[in-house]
Design an enzyme around this catalytic site. Structure first.
Site, PDB file in Angstrom:
ATOM      1  N   GLN A 122      45.569 130.428  35.736  1.00 10.75           N
ATOM      2  CA  GLN A 122      45.967 130.249  37.146  1.00 10.75           C
ATOM      3  C   GLN A 122      46.849 128.998  37.241  1.00 10.75           C
ATOM      4  O   GLN A 122      47.437 128.735  38.280  1.00 10.75           O
ATOM      5  CB  GLN A 122      44.744 130.065  38.038  1.00 10.75           C
ATOM      6  CG  GLN A 122      43.792 131.246  38.022  1.00 10.75           C
ATOM      7  CD  GLN A 122      42.509 130.909  38.747  1.00 10.75           C
ATOM      8  OE1 GLN A 122      42.353 131.128  39.939  1.00 10.75           O
ATOM      9  NE2 GLN A 122      41.553 130.338  37.998  1.00 10.75           N
ATOM     10  N   HIS A 135      49.815 132.812  38.409  1.00  9.05           N
ATOM     11  CA  HIS A 135      50.279 132.122  39.620  1.00  9.05           C
ATOM     12  C   HIS A 135      51.658 131.514  39.442  1.00  9.05           C
ATOM     13  O   HIS A 135      52.062 130.655  40.217  1.00  9.05           O
ATOM     14  CB  HIS A 135      49.281 131.021  40.028  1.00  9.05           C
ATOM     15  CG  HIS A 135      47.999 131.597  40.577  1.00  9.05           C
ATOM     16  ND1 HIS A 135      46.858 130.843  40.750  1.00  9.05           N
ATOM     17  CD2 HIS A 135      47.657 132.855  40.968  1.00  9.05           C
ATOM     18  CE1 HIS A 135      45.900 131.606  41.237  1.00  9.05           C
ATOM     19  NE2 HIS A 135      46.353 132.841  41.372  1.00  9.05           N
ATOM     20  N   ALA A 174      35.535 120.289  29.628  1.00 11.71           N
ATOM     21  CA  ALA A 174      36.195 121.302  28.787  1.00 11.71           C
ATOM     22  C   ALA A 174      36.585 120.754  27.414  1.00 11.71           C
ATOM     23  O   ALA A 174      36.501 121.465  26.408  1.00 11.71           O
ATOM     24  CB  ALA A 174      37.440 121.820  29.510  1.00 11.71           C
TER      25      ALA A 174
HETATM   26  N1  APR Z   1      35.980 120.437  32.527  1.00 10.23           N
HETATM   27  C1  APR Z   1      35.618 121.664  32.991  1.00 10.23           C
HETATM   28  N2  APR Z   1      35.710 122.033  34.289  1.00 10.23           N
HETATM   29  C2  APR Z   1      36.194 121.124  35.155  1.00 10.23           C
HETATM   30  C3  APR Z   1      36.593 119.827  34.753  1.00 10.23           C
HETATM   31  C4  APR Z   1      36.469 119.499  33.372  1.00 10.23           C
HETATM   32  N3  APR Z   1      36.818 118.296  32.907  1.00 10.23           N
HETATM   33  N4  APR Z   1      37.024 119.153  35.858  1.00 10.23           N
HETATM   34  C5  APR Z   1      36.906 119.999  36.902  1.00 10.23           C
HETATM   35  N5  APR Z   1      36.406 121.178  36.487  1.00 10.23           N
HETATM   36  C6  APR Z   1      36.146 122.381  37.285  1.00 10.23           C
HETATM   37  C7  APR Z   1      35.612 122.108  38.675  1.00 10.23           C
HETATM   38  O1  APR Z   1      34.182 122.055  38.647  1.00 10.23           O
HETATM   39  C8  APR Z   1      36.087 123.364  39.428  1.00 10.23           C
HETATM   40  O2  APR Z   1      35.150 124.423  39.289  1.00 10.23           O
HETATM   41  O3  APR Z   1      37.397 123.006  37.483  1.00 10.23           O
HETATM   42  C9  APR Z   1      37.378 123.737  38.706  1.00 10.23           C
HETATM   43  C10 APR Z   1      38.629 123.398  39.490  1.00 10.23           C
HETATM   44  O4  APR Z   1      38.608 124.205  40.640  1.00 10.23           O
HETATM   45  P1  APR Z   1      39.896 124.224  41.596  1.00 10.23           P
HETATM   46  O5  APR Z   1      40.350 122.832  41.851  1.00 10.23           O
HETATM   47  O6  APR Z   1      39.542 125.127  42.750  1.00 10.23           O
HETATM   48  O7  APR Z   1      41.034 124.917  40.714  1.00 10.23           O
HETATM   49  P2  APR Z   1      41.231 126.450  40.430  1.00 10.23           P
HETATM   50  O8  APR Z   1      39.914 127.165  40.362  1.00 10.23           O
HETATM   51  O9  APR Z   1      42.141 126.541  39.263  1.00 10.23           O
HETATM   52  O10 APR Z   1      42.038 126.944  41.744  1.00 10.23           O
HETATM   53  C11 APR Z   1      42.479 128.297  41.736  1.00 10.23           C
HETATM   54  O11 APR Z   1      43.632 127.942  43.810  1.00 10.23           O
HETATM   55  O12 APR Z   1      44.886 126.371  44.907  1.00 10.23           O
HETATM   56  C12 APR Z   1      44.942 127.599  44.283  1.00 10.23           C
HETATM   57  O13 APR Z   1      46.707 128.623  43.135  1.00 10.23           O
HETATM   58  C13 APR Z   1      45.859 127.504  43.100  1.00 10.23           C
HETATM   59  O14 APR Z   1      45.542 128.266  40.841  1.00 10.23           O
HETATM   60  C14 APR Z   1      44.902 127.592  41.914  1.00 10.23           C
HETATM   61  C15 APR Z   1      43.766 128.412  42.486  1.00 10.23           C
END
Ligand code: APR
Length: 224
Positions: A85, A103, A213
């Site tokens: 994404q 995306h 991660a």
């Molecule tokens: N290791 C693993 N997971 C992590 C870490 C880390 N170091 N840091 C944060 N996270 C997790 C958080 O707990 C959360 O579940 O990554 C996730 C980030 O979530 P979002 O900020 O919502 O990002 P994402 O899920 O990629 O958003 C999806 O939403 O805004 C739109 O198009 C945009 O592609 C994006 C989509």
């Protein structure tokens, strides 16, 4: 093994790139939902260009981390379909190929008039013209809220054939990506969620690996 991996902003967090829903999720006091939309581009294109220029520059200063590198190694050992994404190029810079950017990508520009795509310059503004139709209607090749994600046919097919589905660093709040686990599970895949926190769709997974991660992904790939 046929594996599908979906990554989200969390896999790039330790490379210094901000996730979307941590903290206040604001950018220059604007809510993301107010900037990453076709409406925002229509009403204030220079604001939208500023937002993506800032993200392009942040990405160019970031480095892929151990999680990106582990997934590039995984691709050498298994039949891996990597769907992200994320719009950054950290997976590519870690060596992953045939990546599916559902995306879109910061590295690509799209002409809002003729649909031509080209490699995006580091900065774009309202005077940036399309190399094909010459109109000043260049936009980032990013899928905005309300637009259709890319490559969905290939993604659904890969999920139907997966033996393992892993979601890494995604909050499961944005569809259709948040629904991938149910599709994979219905088709018999073993579903694993790798995250630092529980998510909106944790209950749909068979297995949860909690941690950052850069620690959990290399470990998981080694176990495979
Ligand atoms: N290791 C693993 N997971 C992590 C870490 C880390 N170091 N840091 C944060 N996270 C997790 C958080 O707990 C959360 O579940 O990554 C996730 C980030 O979530 P979002 O900020 O919502 O990002 P994402 O899920 O990629 O958003 C999806 O939403 O805004 C739109 O198009 C945009 O592609 C994006 C989509």
């Amino acid at each position: 093994m046929r594996i599908v991996v979906l990554t989200g902003a969390g896999i790039s967090a330790e490379s210094g790139l901000r996730t979307f829903r941590a903290g206040d999720g604001l950018w220059e006091e604007h809510r993301l939902e107010d900037v990453a939309t076709p409406e925002a581009y229509a009403s204030d294109p220079s604001l939208v260009h500023r937002f993506y220029n800032a993200r392009r520059s942040a990405t160019s200063q970031a480095q892929p981390n151990a999680a990106h590198h582990a997934l590039a190694a995984l691709q050498q050992q298994h039949d891996l379909t990597l769907v992200t994404q994320n719009v950054d190029d950290l997976h590519e810079r870690a060596g992953s190929t045939q990546l599916i950017h559902m995306h879109g990508e910061l590295a690509q520009a799209l002409c809002a008039s003729c649909g031509h795509r080209w490699s995006s310059p580091a900065e774009m503004d309202v005077t940036t013209t399309c190399p094909s139709c010459r109109k000043a209607t260049a936009r980032p090749d990013i899928v905005w809220f309300g637009e259709m994600p890319y490559h969905m046919e290939n993604i659904w097919k890969a999920l139907e054939n997966a033996e393992i589905f892993a979601a890494i660093g995604t909050s499961g709040q944005v569809y259709p990506a948040a629904g991938f686990v149910q599709h994979a599970r219905r088709n018999g895949a073993h579903c694993i969620e790798l995250n630092i926190d529980p998510t909106a769709v944790s209950r749909d997974f068979h297995e949860h690996i909690i941690g950052p991660a850069t620690e959990t992904v290399p470990e998981w790939v080694k176990e495979l």
